[in-house]
Design a protein around this motif. Sequence first.
Motif, PDB file in Angstrom:
ATOM      1  N   HIS A 199      12.684 -10.844  34.217  1.00  0.00           N
ATOM      2  CA  HIS A 199      12.677 -12.140  34.117  1.00  0.00           C
ATOM      3  C   HIS A 199      11.148 -13.059  32.895  1.00  0.00           C
ATOM      4  N   CYS A 234      11.602 -19.406  33.452  1.00  0.00           N
ATOM      5  CA  CYS A 234      11.842 -18.419  33.360  1.00  0.00           C
ATOM      6  C   CYS A 234      12.711 -18.371  31.755  1.00  0.00           C
ATOM      7  N   GLU A 236      13.504 -15.502  29.979  1.00  0.00           N
ATOM      8  CA  GLU A 236      14.165 -14.229  29.330  1.00  0.00           C
ATOM      9  C   GLU A 236      15.462 -14.910  30.141  1.00  0.00           C
ATOM     10  N   HIS A 242      19.673 -18.303  35.269  1.00  0.00           N
ATOM     11  CA  HIS A 242      18.679 -18.510  34.447  1.00  0.00           C
ATOM     12  C   HIS A 242      18.360 -19.797  34.201  1.00  0.00           C
ATOM     13  N   MET A 245      16.177 -21.400  37.064  1.00  0.00           N
ATOM     14  CA  MET A 245      14.785 -20.843  37.359  1.00  0.00           C
ATOM     15  C   MET A 245      13.072 -21.478  36.681  1.00  0.00           C
TER      16      MET A 245
HETATM   17 CU   LIG Z   1      15.046 -15.581  35.424  1.00  0.00          CU
END
Ligand SMILES: [Cu+2]
Lengths: 262, 511
Positions: A199, A234, A236, A242, A245
């Motif tokens: 992450h 996040c 990444e 994703h 996040m």
């Molecule tokens: Cu992540």
Amino acid sequence: MLTHRFWAGLFALVPILGIGLYVIAVLGVGSVGGFSFAGLWLPENANPYANAIDHLFDLVHIICGVVLGVTTSILAYVVWRYADHPGRQAEPALYITHHTLLEWIWTAIPAAILVFLGFYQLQVWADNKMNRPMVMVEGQERAVEPSALVVGKQFGWEVYYPGPDGVLGTLDDQRVENELTVPVGRPVVLRVEAKDVLHSFAIPGLRVKQDVVPGMTQLVWFQVDRPGTYEILCMELCGWGHYKMRARMKAVAEGLEAEVQE
Amino acid sequence: MLKHSLVWWLLGERCPWSARVAVLAGRWAVCGRDLVCLLSVVVAVGCTPPAEFGDNSLEWYKQERAARLEPGQGFPEVHRQDVSDITRVWFGTPDAPQLPLLEGEDDPALELLDMGKLAWAAGPVVSRNEESSQGLYRRHCAHCHGVTGDGRGPTSAFLSPYPRDFRLGKFKFKSSPTGTPPTKDDLKTILVNGIPGTSMPSFRLLQDEELDVLVDYVIYLSQRGMVERFLIAAVRELDEDARLVSLPDAARLRDLPLDVQLGPLQRVAPVGGESAADRDSAADADSVGGSEADAKAGADEDDGSESDGGSGAKADVSYDRDKIADDLLFLAEEQMLPVLEKWLGILDFEAKEVDVPAWVLDSRDAAYESQVALGQKLYFGAANCVQCHGETGIGDGQTNNYDDWTNDWLKVEGINPTDAAAWAPYVNAGAHPPRPIMPRNLRLGVYRGGNRPIDIFRRIQYGIEGTPMPASLTLTEEQIWALVAYVQQLPYETLSRPETAKKLENERPVR
Ligand SMILES: [Cu+2]
């Protein structure tokens, strides 16, 4: 038939739009059809450690902007100048395999810029990634200890504060999901880890960004000068969730911190 | 111009944007008229039909097997239609939620659930205002938990544990005893904190009101699912040739005027929200009793289902109004009220206040050592935690149990979980492939119901509903706290920084 003017104009759009959009985003004023240009750029920096990062960011953008403008403008000019104009036959194209001087130029200039940037940013890197902030404790200078542990996982951020024993990373730690509370006006050090996959712990408003790797413990530090709420993201791509996040960081005045954690 | 209006009328209700695009494109095009026709066909084909709740096909398959029907044979199709029609009349659709109300606006169901909140959570995702969007459930939950709340959303198969199926009405982590539903606060806590160790993320960044909206909608889906299951089970009890509602031949309840469909129930127009869903259901509510409006409601239904045979069939149906009303009242009292009453219980429920003893987490406290020793004795003895959580607490005891959501068909039907051929038909019918439920590793500090001492206390006291973790009926509060202290002092090995298991000082020799 599409003339040389059309094609040259198309190529000229690259520097015009490329630099124009950049300027619009940076200025952040105006709107088109209800779409506001405000907020396209990074939020205002609230982290004194990162002023130098903003400076580097701007510098790199200016260098890239100049290179983009010059090269794409030349391309557009060449398309216009050497195409078949009405009443003028273009010269036949030349096939050139080598040009030692040119190759020297386009190798040496970028290399020089890179080497310059490499040295120019050394101190910034050291301040943000190596030299942990120091505080005076009982007359001795000591590195600031991490005040919280942030663990990235699919899909969210777990924040741990030391429990009654005052030690981070023990069973009595207080866990809060997706919300980090830090004090304003003094250096904050966080321990960042990942539970499952890669992450990247990022707070755009503070210019903080650190990839977190499972099995690795890393430290990030910053100072928040403006109380308020900041976004944690996040950065990444870590799986299907994703986008979920996102977390919140609250920067509160000293003393309130303990209350908020409860 | 006439043609433009026609396209508008044809498509405007269902897909206002597509119709607008089609009309604009038609106006601009040189060969306007032909293009409009062509585009309207393309757009009409591309339009999605209004959302419907899926049948509980797993429950149908299970009941068919339980009824000892020949393999490959099912109940007659009319039964499926009846259950689908009744749940639809009572609970509405994913775009226009409804509640079955026996007492109109005074119905206690409206104390539990707020129609405005349901309308906010339901429907497709469109923006509501600058801060929030309509269709919160489909935006945040449906891709795992499914539109029907069956835990079978598109991502569900990739998750371990599987997402919760709300239709059994069982929830694990709550402050209320086993057998009672969770309180709204319990559900909200789960939304805010997520469930550590699972794929359920934290929704802390949603507004407080949005969380309340989702809690209401989850309860609504759970109620709907429970009632549907009861209705399916009721089909098995029917005499041969009998139906849940007295209708001749293959006539469908949904083809009758709305007031007949509702029988003794009433509908209350949802408040708040401005989605298309609201407009639909408002129209439905108006139509009770009015013949002209009935016709409109009937026409609306037809748009979504071509297989009904159209409006011609409807006129031929001869039915006994009073008989149908009696049937529906009976069903509502037998199958719906028990579910509602169970959930209404949470309105009055107050979690018992428990004081956390000071010594639970404080190893310097004088009582600590002896309490941990007591906890250890209970762990291996009277409480028998060791059976599942293992000698060292890493959860390596009995690992061939299944949770209630799996046992609901696996155990009830006596299927061998290792025999894939035996459970494959159930998976085809809508079950997830069975996975054993793993006892918690107590040394990771990851507790799904929360890691505060009070959370662990509740898990021991009330157990975890739907799992083999039992409620402790014989332990005193004092003893439970001793267990909490024992469990909390086990060596700590986080997943992100694993250490080799330290030998426990108080570990018993492994035989
Ligand atoms: Cu992540």
